[in-house]
Structure formats: C-alpha cells, structure tokens
Design an enzyme around this catalytic site. Structure first.
Site, PDB file in Angstrom:
ATOM      1  N   ASP A  21      -3.020   3.270   9.715  1.00 30.32           N
ATOM      2  CA  ASP A  21      -2.169   2.081   9.560  1.00 30.32           C
ATOM      3  C   ASP A  21      -1.710   2.024   8.110  1.00 30.32           C
ATOM      4  O   ASP A  21      -2.259   2.717   7.237  1.00 30.32           O
ATOM      5  CB  ASP A  21      -2.976   0.818   9.908  1.00 30.32           C
ATOM      6  CG  ASP A  21      -2.153  -0.448   9.756  1.00 30.32           C
ATOM      7  OD1 ASP A  21      -0.963  -0.439  10.151  1.00 30.32           O
ATOM      8  OD2 ASP A  21      -2.665  -1.445   9.217  1.00 30.32           O
ATOM      9  N   SER A  22      -0.733   1.167   7.866  1.00 30.38           N
ATOM     10  CA  SER A  22      -0.263   0.972   6.502  1.00 30.38           C
ATOM     11  C   SER A  22      -1.363   0.364   5.618  1.00 30.38           C
ATOM     12  O   SER A  22      -1.312   0.490   4.406  1.00 30.38           O
ATOM     13  CB  SER A  22       0.941   0.028   6.524  1.00 30.38           C
ATOM     14  OG  SER A  22       0.603  -1.162   7.210  1.00 30.38           O
ATOM     15  N   CYS A  84      -0.206   1.142  13.437  1.00 32.30           N
ATOM     16  CA  CYS A  84       0.849   0.354  12.794  1.00 32.30           C
ATOM     17  C   CYS A  84       2.067   0.249  13.720  1.00 32.30           C
ATOM     18  O   CYS A  84       2.623   1.279  14.140  1.00 32.30           O
ATOM     19  CB  CYS A  84       1.238   1.034  11.489  1.00 32.30           C
ATOM     20  SG  CYS A  84       2.489   0.144  10.566  1.00 32.30           S
ATOM     21  N   GLU A 163      -4.103 -11.268   5.571  1.00 36.93           N
ATOM     22  CA  GLU A 163      -4.826 -10.569   4.492  1.00 36.93           C
ATOM     23  C   GLU A 163      -5.685 -11.557   3.696  1.00 36.93           C
ATOM     24  O   GLU A 163      -6.801 -11.246   3.304  1.00 36.93           O
ATOM     25  CB  GLU A 163      -3.833  -9.908   3.529  1.00 36.93           C
ATOM     26  CG  GLU A 163      -2.962  -8.853   4.139  1.00 36.93           C
ATOM     27  CD  GLU A 163      -3.512  -7.446   3.953  1.00 36.93           C
ATOM     28  OE1 GLU A 163      -4.354  -7.255   3.077  1.00 36.93           O
ATOM     29  OE2 GLU A 163      -3.076  -6.554   4.713  1.00 36.93           O
ATOM     30  N   CYS A 195       2.375  -6.663  15.754  1.00 33.88           N
ATOM     31  CA  CYS A 195       1.993  -6.294  14.381  1.00 33.88           C
ATOM     32  C   CYS A 195       0.478  -6.333  14.296  1.00 33.88           C
ATOM     33  O   CYS A 195      -0.159  -7.227  14.876  1.00 33.88           O
ATOM     34  CB  CYS A 195       2.607  -7.281  13.387  1.00 33.88           C
ATOM     35  SG  CYS A 195       2.036  -7.050  11.694  1.00 33.88           S
ATOM     36  N   HIS A 197      -1.504  -7.305  12.132  1.00 30.45           N
ATOM     37  CA  HIS A 197      -2.131  -8.455  11.497  1.00 30.45           C
ATOM     38  C   HIS A 197      -2.134  -9.731  12.350  1.00 30.45           C
ATOM     39  O   HIS A 197      -2.932 -10.626  12.129  1.00 30.45           O
ATOM     40  CB  HIS A 197      -1.403  -8.790  10.187  1.00 30.45           C
ATOM     41  CG  HIS A 197      -1.655  -7.814   9.096  1.00 30.45           C
ATOM     42  ND1 HIS A 197      -1.348  -6.472   9.223  1.00 30.45           N
ATOM     43  CD2 HIS A 197      -2.172  -7.977   7.852  1.00 30.45           C
ATOM     44  CE1 HIS A 197      -1.670  -5.854   8.093  1.00 30.45           C
ATOM     45  NE2 HIS A 197      -2.174  -6.743   7.246  1.00 30.45           N
TER      46      HIS A 197
END
Ligand code: DGL
Length: 283
Positions: A21-22, A84, A163, A195, A197
């Site tokens: 993932d990023s 991702c 985050e 996504c 997140h």
C-alpha cells in the site's frame, strides 16, 4: 518421499503473500486477510515515505507501485495483493503483465460486493481523488451490470483523519456529512468504501447515513478482497493450511513515522506485537 515437483509446489504454497500500500492504511486489508486466511504468512510493504498516492498522477502511481512490487518479489512472495485502491485503479494491468505471479487488487472485489447488495441499482463510491478520476469503480461495476448507476465522490480528508486516529466526534461527522450529502441526495442504496483508510471511519459514516430517509448499506472493499483472495489461492493451488503455528506478519516501511506502532495497530485492529517491522529503501 515427495517428488521434486511436489516439493517445489509445497515450497510455493508455503511462500508468503505479498501485500502493499502507499502507507499503513493497507493494514486494514491485512486485517481482513488474516481473519479470512489465518494460516497464511504475509509480507507487508507500506511506502510511508511517499504516501499519499491518491493525489498523484497515474504515471507516478504506476512507477511507485512497480518499485513496491519489485521489493516484495525479492521476498519470494507467491501472490501480490494490491491493498491500495489508487494503485488498483490505475496500475493493476501493468503490474499483472510485468510480474510473473498472480496480482489481485481491491476494486473488482469491492465492485462485486457493492453490486451484490444493491437492490435499487444505484451504487455510491467513496475514494481518493485519483481513484475517482480513474473511473475504475464505474468500469468494474458496469462490467458486472451496465444498468447499474454509479455515483463516486472523492473523500480526501478521511485519509489524514484516519491516520490521526480522529475518527469520531463532531469534526469527522461534519466532514462525513459533507461527503455523503451527494450520495444521500442521489439515493444510492449501497456505498463502497474505496480506500484503505475509510473502514476506520465506518461507524461515523454509518451514523450519518442512519439519519437519512433510507440509509445505504456500507461495503468494505478490504473484506470483499479477503473473500476473493481465498478463491484465487485455490484457483492457483497456492492456499496453505498449517497446523504448527498461525500465519506470521512481517512489515516493511520506507520511512519510520513517529508513533508508527500506534498508527499501525489502529489500522490492523490489533497489536503488531512481536511482528518485525523494518525500514527499507526502494529502488
Ligand atoms: N491507500 C490509498 C488508497 O487506498 C489511500 C492513501 C493514499 O492516498 O495514498 O487509495
């Protein structure tokens, strides 16, 4: 004594699954994979030095994704999972053609799950700007059923909120309210969290939706991918069941952010515990 062919096959099955993932958000996908396939070893790479990918051009995302894939191949992974959504949206064909192992992304699985539960035929997608601009979810959903309508909305502020661990309360709820407005207005009946997140904001998203006249159902593409992954492993005879221990996790990052373990634990939904974490450079 097993033949050389059988031994090679067993070695292949025992090899880890590579997930990248990023950044650390892809640990939501690792969490879903570990729940569905607890015996499998996983090597995870988070490109924490270059996150976010969601705001970058497709060319840059393809280049970054190829370097992540190369790093994981050095760990002799048997299959690549692109956790991702942004990479899955713009780089999957390139990765699948360049590397000689199966590569699976999150978009198809999420699209299938969203289309599967939609009763009224109108599906919402929340994703990064890059994923929305690529039209990848629309394409995947229309490949399943061209009559389904898709409304995709970028929700970029969900990434820093996740985050930060700031996923509940007035501010996240206000932001969710703003992002969900067009989806509620369009009367979508399912919403794909497109996504890595966004699953962390699921409770807040569902709270906002519950105030609408006909709350849409939320679909997590991470969970959908884990279910698909089992089928792909079976298809390639790569699934491994062990009795001696549960699957191990090894984490690589390209930068060590502050409070790394706290953030990682949040996405993993469990403690990283003794699982090793190392910083590496990508070529
Ligand atoms: N991992 C990205 C995704 O799922 C979100 C974070 C980023 O923009 O890099 O699209």
């Amino acid at each position: 004594m097993p033949s050389i062919g059988a031994r090679a096959m067993l070695r292949r099955m025992r090899a880890p699954i590579g997930v990248f993932d990023s950044g650390l958000g892809g640990l939501t996908v690792v969490r879903a994979i570990r729940a569905a396939l607890p015996d499998e070893d996983i090597v995870y790479l988070g490109d924490t030095a270059r996150v976010p990918y969601g705001t970058r051009s497709p060319e840059t995302v393809v280049r970054y994704a190829a370097s992540c894939a190369r790093a994981l191949l050095r760990h002799d992974v048997k299959l690549l999972v692109v956790a991702c959504n942004t990479v899955s949206a713009v780089a999957l064909p390139e990765l699948a053609s360049r590397f000689g192992i199966p590569v699976i992304g999150v978009i198809e699985a999420g699209a299938k799950a969203g289309a599967g539960i939609s009763q009224g035929g109108r599906i919402g997608v929340l994703a990064t700007a890059g994923t929305v601009a690529s039209g990848a979810y629309e394409r995947a959903i229309h490949a399943l059923n061209p009559r389904l309508e898709v409304v995709a909305v970028p929700a970029p502020l969900f990434v820093p909120l996740a985050e930060e661990g700031w996923t509940e309360g007035a501010i996240p709820e206000g932001i969710a309210d703003r992002y969900l407005g067009p989806l509620i207005e369009a009367q979508v009946d399912s919403i794909i969290l497109g996504c890595t997140h966004y699953p962390l904001l699921r409770t807040t998203i569902e709270r906002v939706l519950s105030r609408s006249a006909a709350p849409a159902q939320v679909v997590d593409s991470a969970e959908a991918l884990a279910a698909d992954l089992r089928l792909v492993l079976d298809e390639y005879s790569l699934r491994f069941s062990r009795r001696d221990r549960s699957g191990q996790l090894r984490v690589y990052v390209t930068d060590q952010p502050r409070s790394f373990r706290d953030v990682a634990n949040r996405f993993l939904g469990a403690s990283l515990g003794d699982f090793p974490v190392e910083a590496i450079d990508l070529e």
